[in-house]
Design an enzyme around this catalytic site. Structure first.
Site, PDB file in Angstrom:
ATOM      1  N   ASP A  93       0.839  -1.198   0.000  1.00 34.28           N
ATOM      2  CA  ASP A  93       0.000   0.000   0.000  1.00 34.28           C
ATOM      3  C   ASP A  93       0.879   1.255   0.000  1.00 34.28           C
ATOM      4  O   ASP A  93       2.101   1.184  -0.117  1.00 34.28           O
ATOM      5  CB  ASP A  93      -0.926  -0.003   1.225  1.00 34.28           C
ATOM      6  CG  ASP A  93      -1.932  -1.142   1.179  1.00 34.28           C
ATOM      7  OD1 ASP A  93      -2.247  -1.608   0.070  1.00 34.28           O
ATOM      8  OD2 ASP A  93      -2.385  -1.572   2.263  1.00 34.28           O
ATOM      9  N   CYS A 439       9.020 -43.887  27.522  1.00 41.68           N
ATOM     10  CA  CYS A 439       7.559 -43.771  27.473  1.00 41.68           C
ATOM     11  C   CYS A 439       6.954 -43.789  28.872  1.00 41.68           C
ATOM     12  O   CYS A 439       6.043 -43.011  29.177  1.00 41.68           O
ATOM     13  CB  CYS A 439       6.965 -44.892  26.625  1.00 41.68           C
ATOM     14  SG  CYS A 439       7.533 -44.890  24.904  1.00 41.68           S
TER      15      CYS A 439
END
Length: 529
Positions: A93, A439
């Site tokens: 712009d 885990c």
């Protein structure tokens, strides 16, 4: 001689950008303003001048009634015509320099930026704010520049900033939290389009969005914007208080029996569930995406482990993290084997870009892969090489970058929230010789974080702007200490001959672990980094 009047002070907290093609009715602006919108930008990319002017005047009339500032997108002439409070300019712009010459000196000027260079140029031009985006992908406008992504916003926050594009109630907290810079700067607000203007209840949606923004902003100054506390259950940061905090969490886990949801490696799901039971939790090992929203409401904490990743579990992981964030409940990410394949790397990045991890837990190779470091290599799910030269600093840096607790497991375990860094020196080498030891470590951390989230912090309860109350760093420390001390005791029983007899003995020791053993054995070191 008269001085130039000051520019209007604008609250950018909830910045509404108009989108007429999405409007259900003409009352949406008034309803949105009543819900909490603090500033309105009129954006009409496809309207001719006359139509744009009519829309802008009508919008300003509504906003003036509620004392809400109006900003015009792109069109300096329209802003002058209606005496708007500000103008917002894109990279293609009119330049800021020219706009300043044409506009009254009281006009606020904002600019859209997509990278550091554009942000620096905006600062040099003396703009009043920048709009960083697109933060998320969006369908409300065609993007001419790449999506910035939540985790890349922080480096642009050298000026007042508003996050733009794709922001919704489901990702707003992630946007605010993930966008905090290393130096502690956060977004001043968020720009929203479709979430409000396409809603049948714009007032309620705006109210919900505004509430999340204000909740976050009220707690931003605490712990550099981190969404968890480091209270050590009310005491200062000392080894003694950390250990006593762990002991307290051990008791509370057995009292409260937290519900722990785990999307985990199906190779070791059974032993992960058994370990969770042994320390006092109650496991749910569900992977169907259709269940995630309901589970997020009833479970205390959530583990996302990518060990056996599939398209179905990937979808469930994406969903459960978002729902956990909405419920302000802790979610632990275990990026198992992230360095092994590009698919795993892409999945972890997508997860971290979509929801906020409370804890990121991995071995040295996995932590290095997330950090983008070549200092530690990996082979499959294992680390290789000598490790980080300065592991304490490595985990602290990553914790600051990701706004998460970071846990790096190994012969010595390192834990940091980006401010406090701790190393734990307990354990036995047999723990690394059983499948899924990492885990089950994630299961332990998730269980203790679930209870830590229900323990009021030293501030006396929920702290505004933080994802959960209580102490997530302490929850992570508890998960590691309990498991590693139980491993030492299991080996000392005398009936362990190798990995095959070690695992059942470990589960038994977790079941019977006495708090006095933890006090006596805990090897905790605080690091100055």
């Amino acid at each position: 001689m008269t001085s130039t009047p000051p520019k209007r002070a604008i609250d950018y907290s909830l910045y509404l950008v108009t989108g007429r093609d999405l409007l259900p009715s003409g009352k949406v602006y008034s309803q949105a303003i009543l819900g909490g919108v603090t500033v309105v930008q009129v954006r009409e990319k496809d309207a001719d001048t006359g139509e744009f002017l009519t829309i802008a005047r009508a919008t300003k009339t509504i906003c003036d009634k509620h004392n809400i500032p109006v900003i015009i997108n792109d069109r300096v002439d329209i802003a002058i015509a209606i005496r708007a409070d500000g103008v917002h300019l894109g990279q293609t712009d009119m330049s800021v320099e020219v706009a300043k010459k044409l506009l009254p000196p009281t006009t606020v000027i904002g600019v859209s930026v997509n990278n550091v260079n554009q942000a620096k140029k905006a600062v040099e031009d003396g703009v009043d704010y920048v709009g960083i985006g697109a933060v998320w992908d969006t369908k409300t406008k065609k993007l001419v520049q790449p999506v910035v992504g939540v985790r890349n916003v922080g480096e642009l926050l050298d000026v007042f900033a508003v996050g733009e594009c794709g922001i919704k109630t489901t990702n707003l907290l992630r946007t605010l939290h993930g966008s905090v810079s290393i130096s502690g700067y956060g977004l001043d607000g968020v720009a929203v389009v479709s979430e409000i203007v396409a809603s049948r209840e714009p007032r309620e949606v705006a109210k919900e969005l505004k509430g999340i923004v204000m909740e976050f902003k009220s707690g931003l100054s605490m712990s550099n914007g981190l969404l968890f506390s480091t209270s050590y259950l009310g005491g200062p940061v000392t080894k003694e208080n950390i250990v006593e905090g762990v002991v307290e969490l051990m008791k509370r886990v057995r009292e409260l029996n937290p519900l722990v949801h785990q999307i985990t490696n199906n190779v070791v799901a059974t032993q992960s569930a058994n370990v969770t039971l042994a320390i006092g939790g109650s496991p749910i090992m569900a992977t169907a995406p259709q269940e995630m929203e309901d589970l997020a409401k009833i479970c205390n904490s959530f583990l996302v482990n990518i060990g056996t990743l599939t398209t179905t579990t990937q979808e469930a992981m994406m969903m459960i993290g978002q729902y956990a964030n909405l419920q302000r409940k802790p979610v632990v990410l275990d990026p198992v084997g992230i360095g092994a394949t590009q698919y795993r790397k892409n999945t972890v990045n997508e997860l971290l870009d979509t929801w906020q991890a409370t804890v990121i837990k991995g071995n040295a190779g996995e932590i290095a892969a997330i950090a983008g470091s070549s200092e530690v290599a990996s082979k499959g799910v294992d680390s290789v090489g000598v490790g980080f030269k300065d592991p304490a600093s490595a985990v602290q840096r990553l914790a600051r970058r990701e706004k998460s607790i970071v846990v790096m497991t190994g012969p010595v375990d390192y834990i940091s929230d980006g401010i406090t860094t701790i190393s734990l020196h307990n354990g036995n080498e047999l723990l690394g010789k059983i499948t899924g030891s990492g885990c089950i470590t994630g299961s332990c951390i998730t269980t203790y974080c679930g209870v830590a989230a229900s323990v009021p912090s030293s501030t006396g309860g929920d702290v505004p702007g933080r994802m959960v109350k209580g102490d997530m760093l302490l929850g992570a420390v508890a998960g590691i200490l309990v498991l590693t001390i139980a491993a030492e005791l299991a080996v000392e029983r005398g009936n362990v001959r190798g990995p095959g007899t070690f695992l059942p003995s470990l589960i038994d020791e977790l079941w019977t672990l006495d708090t006095e053993e933890v006090r006596k054995r805990a090897k905790v070191v605080l690091h100055s980094t």
